[in-house]
Design a protein around this motif. Structure first.
Motif, PDB file in Angstrom:
ATOM      1  N   LYS A  76       0.834  -1.200   0.000  1.00 12.45           N
ATOM      2  CA  LYS A  76       0.000   0.000   0.000  1.00 12.45           C
ATOM      3  C   LYS A  76       0.872   1.256   0.000  1.00 12.45           C
ATOM      4  O   LYS A  76       0.599   2.206  -0.736  1.00 12.45           O
ATOM      5  CB  LYS A  76      -0.920  -0.012   1.226  1.00 12.45           C
ATOM      6  CG  LYS A  76      -1.828   1.170   1.333  1.00 12.45           C
ATOM      7  CD  LYS A  76      -2.699   1.079   2.572  1.00 12.45           C
ATOM      8  CE  LYS A  76      -3.544   2.305   2.748  1.00 12.45           C
ATOM      9  NZ  LYS A  76      -4.333   2.267   3.988  1.00 12.45           N
ATOM     10  N   ILE A 128      -7.525  10.673  -0.756  1.00 10.16           N
ATOM     11  CA  ILE A 128      -7.722   9.229  -0.852  1.00 10.16           C
ATOM     12  C   ILE A 128      -8.838   8.786   0.086  1.00 10.16           C
ATOM     13  O   ILE A 128      -9.691   7.977  -0.282  1.00 10.16           O
ATOM     14  CB  ILE A 128      -6.406   8.475  -0.572  1.00 10.16           C
ATOM     15  CG1 ILE A 128      -5.432   8.735  -1.728  1.00 10.16           C
ATOM     16  CG2 ILE A 128      -6.647   6.981  -0.380  1.00 10.16           C
ATOM     17  CD1 ILE A 128      -4.019   8.255  -1.477  1.00 10.16           C
ATOM     18  N   SER A 129      -8.858   9.344   1.274  1.00 11.00           N
ATOM     19  CA  SER A 129      -9.908   9.014   2.235  1.00 11.00           C
ATOM     20  C   SER A 129     -11.277   9.434   1.697  1.00 11.00           C
ATOM     21  O   SER A 129     -12.252   8.679   1.781  1.00 11.00           O
ATOM     22  CB  SER A 129      -9.624   9.697   3.571  1.00 11.00           C
ATOM     23  OG  SER A 129     -10.621   9.386   4.497  1.00 11.00           O
ATOM     24  N   ARG A 134     -12.258   7.092  -1.188  1.00  4.79           N
ATOM     25  CA  ARG A 134     -12.714   5.804  -0.648  1.00  4.79           C
ATOM     26  C   ARG A 134     -14.139   5.925  -0.110  1.00  4.79           C
ATOM     27  O   ARG A 134     -15.003   5.099  -0.406  1.00  4.79           O
ATOM     28  CB  ARG A 134     -11.772   5.322   0.455  1.00  4.79           C
ATOM     29  CG  ARG A 134     -12.178   3.945   1.029  1.00  4.79           C
ATOM     30  CD  ARG A 134     -11.461   3.606   2.323  1.00  4.79           C
ATOM     31  NE  ARG A 134     -11.856   4.537   3.366  1.00  4.79           N
ATOM     32  CZ  ARG A 134     -11.021   5.378   3.982  1.00  4.79           C
ATOM     33  NH1 ARG A 134      -9.750   5.404   3.696  1.00  4.79           N
ATOM     34  NH2 ARG A 134     -11.476   6.197   4.908  1.00  4.79           N
ATOM     35  N   ASP A 135     -14.382   6.966   0.679  1.00  3.90           N
ATOM     36  CA  ASP A 135     -15.716   7.154   1.257  1.00  3.90           C
ATOM     37  C   ASP A 135     -16.782   7.327   0.173  1.00  3.90           C
ATOM     38  O   ASP A 135     -17.872   6.764   0.272  1.00  3.90           O
ATOM     39  CB  ASP A 135     -15.730   8.355   2.200  1.00  3.90           C
ATOM     40  CG  ASP A 135     -14.912   8.128   3.468  1.00  3.90           C
ATOM     41  OD1 ASP A 135     -14.559   6.961   3.764  1.00  3.90           O
ATOM     42  OD2 ASP A 135     -14.623   9.130   4.158  1.00  3.90           O
ATOM     43  N   CYS A 182     -16.637   6.209  -2.932  1.00  2.00           N
ATOM     44  CA  CYS A 182     -16.817   4.923  -3.619  1.00  2.00           C
ATOM     45  C   CYS A 182     -17.663   3.975  -2.781  1.00  2.00           C
ATOM     46  O   CYS A 182     -18.553   3.281  -3.313  1.00  2.00           O
ATOM     47  CB  CYS A 182     -15.464   4.285  -3.930  1.00  2.00           C
ATOM     48  SG  CYS A 182     -14.565   5.104  -5.260  1.00  2.00           S
ATOM     49  N   LEU A 183     -17.418   3.935  -1.477  1.00  2.00           N
ATOM     50  CA  LEU A 183     -18.209   3.070  -0.600  1.00  2.00           C
ATOM     51  C   LEU A 183     -19.667   3.518  -0.546  1.00  2.00           C
ATOM     52  O   LEU A 183     -20.582   2.685  -0.556  1.00  2.00           O
ATOM     53  CB  LEU A 183     -17.601   3.026   0.799  1.00  2.00           C
ATOM     54  CG  LEU A 183     -16.254   2.303   0.909  1.00  2.00           C
ATOM     55  CD1 LEU A 183     -15.662   2.488   2.304  1.00  2.00           C
ATOM     56  CD2 LEU A 183     -16.377   0.839   0.557  1.00  2.00           C
TER      57      LEU A 183
END
Length: 150
Positions: free
Chosen positions: A119, A133-134, A137-138, A140-141
């Motif tokens: 990673k 990135i966080s 990710r959020d 996308c989730l």
């Protein structure tokens, strides 16, 4: 980095579509992981299964399927290959003989530190901040949750 034709005012570009952006980003990410995972003798789906076990060792096939979002028909051969590599074991659940418990072996646990270091290698290749990135990710989730809600 748009690759639109001269008629872009009349027709939207592929890169204007979120589905295209997600698709190409996913492909790029998996391609970037591939040579790194080869060092661990893992495919990307195998890596996902091992990550799920590192987070919840002793999981059932159903729990692994939910964690990885791989259907059981896809997951079963992956688990068998990982078992063949000596990275996990399957045993009968003492509480319910119909269920299998899947656990990382010592070799599977030892692989964790090497594999998770990948990673960092990938993070060094991107210009996105940790916050970006966080957020990505959020989003996308959330998108996944919204689109899979019954």
């Amino acid at each position: 980095m748009k690759n639109c034709s001269e008629d872009e005012l009349q027709v939207s570009c592929l890169s204007d579509n979120v589905c295209f952006a997600l698709y190409t980003a996913t492909n790029a990410l998996v391609r970037a992981y591939r040579p790194l995972l080869e060092e661990c003798d893992l495919t990307y789906p195998q890596y996902l299964v091992m990550q799920a076990l590192w987070l919840n060792n002793g999981a059932s096939l159903t729990a692994l399927s939910q964690a990885t979002r791989l259907d059981p028909g896809t997951l079963t051969p992956i688990v068998k290959r990982l078992e063949g590599k000596g990275l996990l074991s399957r045993s009968v659940d003492v509480k319910d003989e119909r269920k299998k418990v899947i656990e990382a072996t010592r070799a599977g646990v030892e692989l964790k530190h090497q594999a998770l270091a990948l990673k960092e290698v990938l993070l060094n290749k991107v210009t996105l901040t940790e916050s970006d990135i966080s957020s990505l990710r959020d989003m996308c989730l959330t998108l996944t949750e919204d689109l899979t809600r019954n």
